[in-house]
Design a protein around this motif. Structure first.
Motif, mmCIF file in Angstrom:
data_model
loop_
_atom_site.group_PDB
_atom_site.id
_atom_site.type_symbol
_atom_site.label_atom_id
_atom_site.label_comp_id
_atom_site.label_asym_id
_atom_site.label_seq_id
_atom_site.Cartn_x
_atom_site.Cartn_y
_atom_site.Cartn_z
ATOM 1 N N TRP A 34 0.843 -1.185 0.000
ATOM 2 C CA TRP A 34 0.000 0.000 0.000
ATOM 3 C C TRP A 34 0.890 1.251 0.000
ATOM 4 C CZ3 TRP A 34 -3.748 -1.910 4.436
ATOM 5 C CH2 TRP A 34 -4.455 -3.024 3.955
ATOM 6 N N TYR A 35 0.269 2.427 -0.045
ATOM 7 C CA TYR A 35 1.030 3.673 -0.142
ATOM 8 C C TYR A 35 0.547 4.694 0.890
ATOM 9 C CZ TYR A 35 2.542 1.749 -4.613
ATOM 10 O OH TYR A 35 3.068 0.931 -5.584
ATOM 11 N N VAL A 36 1.516 5.309 1.549
ATOM 12 C CA VAL A 36 1.234 6.430 2.444
ATOM 13 C C VAL A 36 1.580 7.710 1.683
ATOM 14 C CG1 VAL A 36 1.795 7.565 4.618
ATOM 15 C CG2 VAL A 36 1.749 5.067 4.489
ATOM 16 N N ILE A 37 0.616 8.621 1.579
ATOM 17 C CA ILE A 37 0.791 9.841 0.783
ATOM 18 C C ILE A 37 0.458 11.062 1.638
ATOM 19 C CG2 ILE A 37 0.077 11.097 -1.290
ATOM 20 C CD1 ILE A 37 -0.756 8.382 -2.491
ATOM 21 N N SER A 38 1.430 11.965 1.769
ATOM 22 C CA SER A 38 1.229 13.198 2.529
ATOM 23 C C SER A 38 1.259 14.388 1.577
ATOM 24 C CB SER A 38 2.322 13.363 3.591
ATOM 25 O OG SER A 38 2.292 12.297 4.521
ATOM 26 N N VAL A 39 0.375 15.347 1.813
ATOM 27 C CA VAL A 39 0.278 16.532 0.956
ATOM 28 C C VAL A 39 0.189 17.787 1.814
ATOM 29 C CG1 VAL A 39 -1.039 17.716 -0.827
ATOM 30 C CG2 VAL A 39 -0.917 15.221 -0.841
ATOM 31 N N ILE A 40 1.040 18.772 1.516
ATOM 32 C CA ILE A 40 0.974 20.081 2.163
ATOM 33 C C ILE A 40 0.874 21.133 1.066
ATOM 34 C CG2 ILE A 40 2.092 21.728 3.708
ATOM 35 C CD1 ILE A 40 3.629 19.513 4.956
ATOM 36 N N PRO A 41 -0.107 22.040 1.135
ATOM 37 C CA PRO A 41 -0.183 23.113 0.133
ATOM 38 C C PRO A 41 1.081 23.971 0.150
ATOM 39 C CG PRO A 41 -2.227 22.962 1.377
ATOM 40 C CD PRO A 41 -1.244 22.083 2.071
ATOM 41 N N THR A 42 1.591 24.287 -1.020
ATOM 42 C CA THR A 42 2.797 25.117 -1.117
ATOM 43 C C THR A 42 2.568 26.482 -0.472
ATOM 44 O OG1 THR A 42 3.335 24.024 -3.205
ATOM 45 C CG2 THR A 42 4.496 26.062 -2.718
ATOM 46 N N SER A 43 1.351 27.011 -0.590
ATOM 47 C CA SER A 43 1.051 28.319 -0.008
ATOM 48 C C SER A 43 1.234 28.312 1.502
ATOM 49 C CB SER A 43 -0.386 28.729 -0.353
ATOM 50 O OG SER A 43 -1.308 27.753 0.117
ATOM 51 N N VAL A 44 0.924 27.174 2.137
ATOM 52 C CA VAL A 44 1.094 27.063 3.584
ATOM 53 C C VAL A 44 2.578 26.998 3.931
ATOM 54 C CG1 VAL A 44 0.688 25.592 5.596
ATOM 55 C CG2 VAL A 44 -1.130 25.957 3.926
ATOM 56 N N VAL A 45 3.312 26.217 3.136
ATOM 57 C CA VAL A 45 4.747 26.050 3.386
ATOM 58 C C VAL A 45 5.475 27.379 3.242
ATOM 59 C CG1 VAL A 45 6.850 24.947 2.563
ATOM 60 C CG2 VAL A 45 4.712 23.653 2.647
ATOM 61 N N MET A 46 5.094 28.158 2.221
ATOM 62 C CA MET A 46 5.816 29.377 1.891
ATOM 63 C C MET A 46 5.208 30.626 2.529
ATOM 64 S SD MET A 46 8.073 27.865 0.211
ATOM 65 C CE MET A 46 9.027 29.324 -0.167
ATOM 66 N N ALA A 47 4.137 30.487 3.306
ATOM 67 C CA ALA A 47 3.470 31.663 3.874
ATOM 68 C C ALA A 47 4.414 32.488 4.728
ATOM 69 C CB ALA A 47 2.252 31.230 4.688
ATOM 70 N N GLU A 48 5.123 31.820 5.622
ATOM 71 C CA GLU A 48 6.056 32.531 6.496
ATOM 72 C C GLU A 48 7.187 33.154 5.699
ATOM 73 O OE1 GLU A 48 8.906 31.615 10.382
ATOM 74 O OE2 GLU A 48 7.358 30.181 9.779
ATOM 75 N N GLN A 49 7.645 32.419 4.676
ATOM 76 C CA GLN A 49 8.730 32.942 3.852
ATOM 77 C C GLN A 49 8.284 34.171 3.077
ATOM 78 O OE1 GLN A 49 9.406 32.941 0.355
ATOM 79 N NE2 GLN A 49 11.592 33.427 0.521
ATOM 80 N N LYS A 50 7.035 34.184 2.595
ATOM 81 C CA LYS A 50 6.513 35.337 1.875
ATOM 82 C C LYS A 50 6.441 36.557 2.785
ATOM 83 C CE LYS A 50 5.812 33.275 -2.067
ATOM 84 N NZ LYS A 50 6.653 33.603 -3.240
ATOM 85 N N ALA A 51 6.022 36.344 4.039
ATOM 86 C CA ALA A 51 5.967 37.450 4.995
ATOM 87 C C ALA A 51 7.373 37.987 5.254
ATOM 88 C CB ALA A 51 5.327 36.970 6.294
ATOM 89 N N THR A 52 8.341 37.068 5.355
ATOM 90 C CA THR A 52 9.728 37.487 5.561
ATOM 91 C C THR A 52 10.232 38.277 4.363
ATOM 92 O OG1 THR A 52 10.132 35.500 6.892
ATOM 93 C CG2 THR A 52 12.069 36.662 6.050
ATOM 94 N N GLN A 53 9.846 37.850 3.165
ATOM 95 C CA GLN A 53 10.251 38.567 1.956
ATOM 96 C C GLN A 53 9.763 40.018 1.982
ATOM 97 O OE1 GLN A 53 8.991 36.601 -1.613
ATOM 98 N NE2 GLN A 53 10.781 35.292 -1.717
ATOM 99 N N ILE A 54 8.532 40.216 2.432
ATOM 100 C CA ILE A 54 7.976 41.574 2.479
ATOM 101 C C ILE A 54 8.818 42.460 3.401
ATOM 102 C CG2 ILE A 54 5.993 42.947 3.218
ATOM 103 C CD1 ILE A 54 4.209 40.612 2.327
#
Length: 335
Positions: free
Chosen positions: A269-289
């Motif tokens: 069988w397969y274990v599959i995990s998914v995280i939206p890129t927007s969630v992953v990069m949200a903090e980084q985007k705020a730091t960019q600003i």
């Protein structure tokens, strides 16, 4: 032209030159800061993506290990049924069995299996014989699901030749239960099952990653378990995931929308995990600003300071240049 007019003309020319110099200086400073800032933020984004990809992959691997450990524990609980000699020596299909003795043996096996069943909150924990006779706990749901093919269907789930056992789910498109079947002897198999909802304890992810969706699929990528309540058991994977599973890929991948990790398990069988890129990069985007705001402020300060220094330095030189220019023009006029 009078001496005063020459002086005014020279002053205006120098002022234009000074303004052009300040503007040129400002453009150079701005382009330099923007270039360095853009490169730094891009590099930081790539590093963060790689780290998050590795973390997601590691977490998914841990989920896979948790599942394998859980299934192994269920298998060990299953083997406890063989602690009774009668469990693997008694054959309900044997016509030569003494009726009274058979009743006593089956009662002893039944009592032992039911006591073991309570250990892990199993739905089923019993022995099924070739004539569909059962001993132990075999639920009504299971007997109704398999009907007259109870034994033959369970026997077909034995897919591992070395250990004479196997895991299966999705029989008749029923993904509410997971079955483990192990051969007892030529005319009997042991079956245990549990509801797929039990897996929520296996795939319990940290609160810091509550936006991660964890799915378990069978070998055909049909959903066996999902932390997303909107998913339907037995349904196919969403299109954005199935594009990566079509070639049997395992590992981690990140696209514009999602970060996806896929791991195979010991039962296929397969274990599959998914995280939206927007969630992953949200903090980084705020730091960019904040970085770009700081860069803009630094640029403005650099330009103002540069203009001030330019004015302070150029004023004395401008006076000297003006006087020399005026005197040169007068000398030329006087011949």
């Amino acid at each position: 032209m009078s001496r005063q007019q020459d002086r005014v003309r020279a002053i205006l020319r120098l002022r234009r030159m000074r303004i052009m110099m300040i503007i040129g200086y400002g453009i150079i400073v701005a382009l330099t800061v923007i270039g360095i800032t853009a490169f730094a933020t891009w590099q930081n984004e790539q590093i963060l993506k790689k780290k998050m990809s590795n973390m997601t992959s590691s977490l998914n691997t841990q989920m896979e290990l948790n599942l394998n450990s859980y299934l192994s524990r269920m298998e060990k609980v299953g083997t406890l049924a063989f602690a009774m000699d009668e469990a693997y020596t008694y054959d309900a299909t044997d016509d030569s069995n003494d009726e009274y003795e058979a009743i006593n043996i089956e009662k002893a096996i039944n009592d032992e299996l039911k006591s073991l069943c309570l250990m892990e909150n199993f739905v089923d924990y019993g022995i099924v014989y070739r004539n569909n006779h059962t001993v132990g706990k075999v639920s009504n749901g299971t007997t109704e699901l398999f009907g007259n093919s109870l034994y033959s269907s369970l026997e077909s789930m034995i897919t591992r030749e070395k250990t004479h056992d196997g895991w299966h789910t999705g029989y008749g498109d029923d993904y509410e239960r997971i079955y483990y079947v192990k051969r007892v002897h030529g005319n009997a198999v042991l079956v245990l099952s549990f509801y797929t909802t039990e897996l929520q304890h296996v795939f319990d992810n940290p609160d810091s990653l509550e936006d991660m969706t964890i799915r378990l699929t069978d070998e055909n990528y049909k959903v066996v378990y999902s932390s997303d309540k909107a998913d339907t058991l037995g349904a196919a994977l969403p299109d954005y995931i199935s594009g990566y599973t079509s070639n049997g890929m395992t590992g981690a991948v990140m696209d514009l929308s999602n970060m996806i990790a896929i791991n195979g398990t010991k039962v296929g069988w397969y274990v599959i995990s998914v995280i939206p890129t927007s969630v992953v990069m949200a903090e980084q985007k705020a730091t960019q600003i904040y970085i770009f705001i700081a860069a803009a402020i630094a640029t403005l300060i650099a330009i103002l300071v540069g203009a001030l220094f330019s004015a302070k330095i150029s004023d004395p030189m401008a006076l000297v240049a003006i006087n020399m220019s005026v005197e040169a023009e007068e000398n030329e006029a006087n011949g």
